[in-house]
Design a protein around this motif. Structure first.
Motif, PDB file in Angstrom:
ATOM      1  N   PHE A  77       0.376  -1.090  -0.092  1.00 12.86           N
ATOM      2  CA  PHE A  77       0.023  -0.572  -0.010  1.00 12.86           C
ATOM      3  C   PHE A  77       0.915   0.962  -0.441  1.00 12.86           C
ATOM      4  N   THR A  78       1.805   1.165   0.360  1.00 13.32           N
ATOM      5  CA  THR A  78       2.752   2.727   0.940  1.00 13.32           C
ATOM      6  C   THR A  78       3.496   2.688  -0.669  1.00 13.32           C
ATOM      7  N   ASP A  79       3.470   1.961  -1.699  1.00 12.44           N
ATOM      8  CA  ASP A  79       4.437   2.150  -2.672  1.00 12.44           C
ATOM      9  C   ASP A  79       3.300   3.360  -3.460  1.00 12.44           C
ATOM     10  N   TYR A  80       2.321   3.095  -2.949  1.00 14.78           N
ATOM     11  CA  TYR A  80       1.513   4.484  -4.055  1.00 14.78           C
ATOM     12  C   TYR A  80       1.076   5.523  -3.762  1.00 14.78           C
ATOM     13  N   ASP A  81       1.164   6.484  -4.515  1.00 11.97           N
ATOM     14  CA  ASP A  81      -0.082   7.493  -4.419  1.00 11.97           C
ATOM     15  C   ASP A  81      -1.300   7.387  -4.040  1.00 11.97           C
ATOM     16  N   MET A  82      -2.354   7.893  -3.976  1.00  3.81           N
ATOM     17  CA  MET A  82      -3.513   7.760  -4.004  1.00  3.81           C
ATOM     18  C   MET A  82      -4.567   9.098  -4.064  1.00  3.81           C
ATOM     19  N   ALA A  83      -5.335   8.394  -4.288  1.00  2.29           N
ATOM     20  CA  ALA A  83      -6.313   9.642  -5.122  1.00  2.29           C
ATOM     21  C   ALA A  83      -8.058   9.461  -5.005  1.00  2.29           C
ATOM     22  N   TRP A  84      -8.934  10.683  -4.990  1.00  3.93           N
ATOM     23  CA  TRP A  84     -10.040  10.595  -4.810  1.00  3.93           C
ATOM     24  C   TRP A  84     -10.180  11.427  -6.577  1.00  3.93           C
ATOM     25  N   PHE A  85     -11.633  10.450  -6.799  1.00  2.00           N
ATOM     26  CA  PHE A  85     -12.255  11.602  -8.255  1.00  2.00           C
ATOM     27  C   PHE A  85     -13.342  11.013  -7.879  1.00  2.00           C
ATOM     28  N   ARG A  86     -13.987  12.062  -9.344  1.00  2.00           N
ATOM     29  CA  ARG A  86     -15.747  12.301  -8.972  1.00  2.00           C
ATOM     30  C   ARG A  86     -16.277  12.579 -10.269  1.00  2.00           C
ATOM     31  N   GLN A  87     -17.492  11.452 -10.781  1.00  2.00           N
ATOM     32  CA  GLN A  87     -18.039  11.710 -11.998  1.00  2.00           C
ATOM     33  C   GLN A  87     -19.190  11.755 -11.720  1.00  2.00           C
ATOM     34  N   THR A  88     -20.484  12.681 -12.283  1.00  2.00           N
ATOM     35  CA  THR A  88     -21.989  12.920 -12.633  1.00  2.00           C
ATOM     36  C   THR A  88     -21.729  12.090 -14.735  1.00  2.00           C
ATOM     37  N   PRO A  89     -23.255  11.627 -14.716  1.00  2.00           N
ATOM     38  CA  PRO A  89     -23.841  11.402 -15.513  1.00  2.00           C
ATOM     39  C   PRO A  89     -23.274  12.790 -16.754  1.00  2.00           C
ATOM     40  N   GLY A  90     -22.546  12.520 -17.882  1.00  2.00           N
ATOM     41  CA  GLY A  90     -22.473  13.193 -19.161  1.00  2.00           C
ATOM     42  C   GLY A  90     -21.140  14.016 -19.029  1.00  2.00           C
ATOM     43  N   LYS A  91     -20.781  13.584 -17.780  1.00  2.00           N
ATOM     44  CA  LYS A  91     -19.265  14.469 -17.331  1.00  2.00           C
ATOM     45  C   LYS A  91     -17.820  13.819 -17.729  1.00  2.00           C
ATOM     46  N   VAL A 139     -10.504  15.087  -7.087  1.00  2.00           N
ATOM     47  CA  VAL A 139     -11.337  15.765  -5.756  1.00  2.00           C
ATOM     48  C   VAL A 139     -10.022  15.987  -5.006  1.00  2.00           C
ATOM     49  N   ALA A 140      -9.552  14.688  -5.110  1.00  2.00           N
ATOM     50  CA  ALA A 140      -8.204  15.314  -3.900  1.00  2.00           C
ATOM     51  C   ALA A 140      -6.702  14.390  -3.903  1.00  2.00           C
ATOM     52  N   ALA A 141      -5.882  14.454  -3.249  1.00  3.92           N
ATOM     53  CA  ALA A 141      -4.640  12.895  -3.874  1.00  3.92           C
ATOM     54  C   ALA A 141      -4.240  13.065  -2.281  1.00  3.92           C
ATOM     55  N   ILE A 142      -3.226  12.513  -2.138  1.00  4.87           N
ATOM     56  CA  ILE A 142      -2.095  11.785  -0.706  1.00  4.87           C
ATOM     57  C   ILE A 142      -1.248  11.229  -2.126  1.00  4.87           C
ATOM     58  N   SER A 143      -0.260  11.644  -1.044  1.00  2.00           N
ATOM     59  CA  SER A 143       1.524  11.020  -1.697  1.00  2.00           C
ATOM     60  C   SER A 143       1.432   9.145  -1.121  1.00  2.00           C
ATOM     61  N   SER A 144       2.018   8.938  -1.355  1.00  3.49           N
ATOM     62  CA  SER A 144       2.838   7.928  -0.377  1.00  3.49           C
ATOM     63  C   SER A 144       2.546   7.871   0.939  1.00  3.49           C
ATOM     64  N   SER A 145       3.514   8.329   1.120  1.00  6.59           N
ATOM     65  CA  SER A 145       3.724   8.612   3.129  1.00  6.59           C
ATOM     66  C   SER A 145       2.773  10.089   3.794  1.00  6.59           C
ATOM     67  N   GLY A 146       2.187   9.977   3.017  1.00  7.58           N
ATOM     68  CA  GLY A 146       0.869  11.131   3.678  1.00  7.58           C
ATOM     69  C   GLY A 146       1.236  12.626   3.971  1.00  7.58           C
ATOM     70  N   SER A 147       2.539  12.739   3.844  1.00  5.30           N
ATOM     71  CA  SER A 147       3.025  14.178   3.332  1.00  5.30           C
ATOM     72  C   SER A 147       2.376  14.880   3.096  1.00  5.30           C
ATOM     73  N   ARG A 148       2.217  14.947   1.595  1.00  5.43           N
ATOM     74  CA  ARG A 148       1.314  15.784   0.513  1.00  5.43           C
ATOM     75  C   ARG A 148      -0.035  15.220   0.327  1.00  5.43           C
ATOM     76  N   THR A 149      -0.493  16.310  -0.192  1.00  6.99           N
ATOM     77  CA  THR A 149      -1.686  16.385  -0.318  1.00  6.99           C
ATOM     78  C   THR A 149      -2.858  17.851  -0.534  1.00  6.99           C
ATOM     79  N   ASN A 150      -3.219  17.141  -1.692  1.00  7.26           N
ATOM     80  CA  ASN A 150      -3.787  18.314  -2.850  1.00  7.26           C
ATOM     81  C   ASN A 150      -5.599  18.803  -2.807  1.00  7.26           C
ATOM     82  N   TYR A 151      -6.079  19.342  -3.350  1.00  9.18           N
ATOM     83  CA  TYR A 151      -7.735  18.863  -3.484  1.00  9.18           C
ATOM     84  C   TYR A 151      -7.775  20.108  -4.183  1.00  9.18           C
TER      85      TYR A 151
END
Length: 125
Positions: free
Chosen positions: A29-43, A48-60
């Motif tokens: 798990f700690t090898d990967y950066d992770m993120a949330w995305f969202r989607q509505t119909p037709g778009k 939405v947000a991302a976090i680095s593998s260590s958790g030290s960096r986030t962006n929104y």
């Protein structure tokens, strides 16, 4: 390979809160950066947000800054999205994603190889 499973979506009134979870299995798990995305119909799917593998960096994305918080529990192989002060425009299917290409653009969908199946969030007015 990494398998991702989201949970925690549902129906909530405007102003309410939800916490989404993304459970990961497979590779480390700690090898990967992770993120949330969202989607509505037709778009297109939206970052939405991302976090680095260590958790030290986030962006929104600007529209959720100050209302949503991304975090990860590396001991539990789980990522979270705490969503507060929800608005009807937050209604969407939310997807978690994983990869290790942060420097290539953490907000770009094509930079993520691994995706969950999505969880639906509906915010009523």
């Amino acid at each position: 390979q990494v398998q991702l499973v989201e949970s925690g979506g549902g129906l909530v009134q405007a102003g309410g809160s939800l916490r989404l979870s993304c459970a990961a299995s497979g590779r480390t798990f700690t090898d990967y950066d992770m993120a949330w995305f969202r989607q509505t119909p037709g778009k297109e799917r939206e970052f939405v947000a991302a976090i680095s593998s260590s958790g030290s960096r986030t962006n929104y994305v600007d529209s959720v800054e100050g209302r949503f918080t991304i975090s990860r529990g590396n001991a539990k192989n789980t990522m979270y999205l705490q969503m507060n002060s929800l608005k009807p425009e937050d209604t969407a299917d939310y997807y978690c994603a994983a990869d290790n290409r942060w420097s290539y653009g953490y907000s770009i969908t094509s930079n993520y190889r691994y995706w969950g199946q999505g969880t639906q969030v509906t915010v009523s007015s």
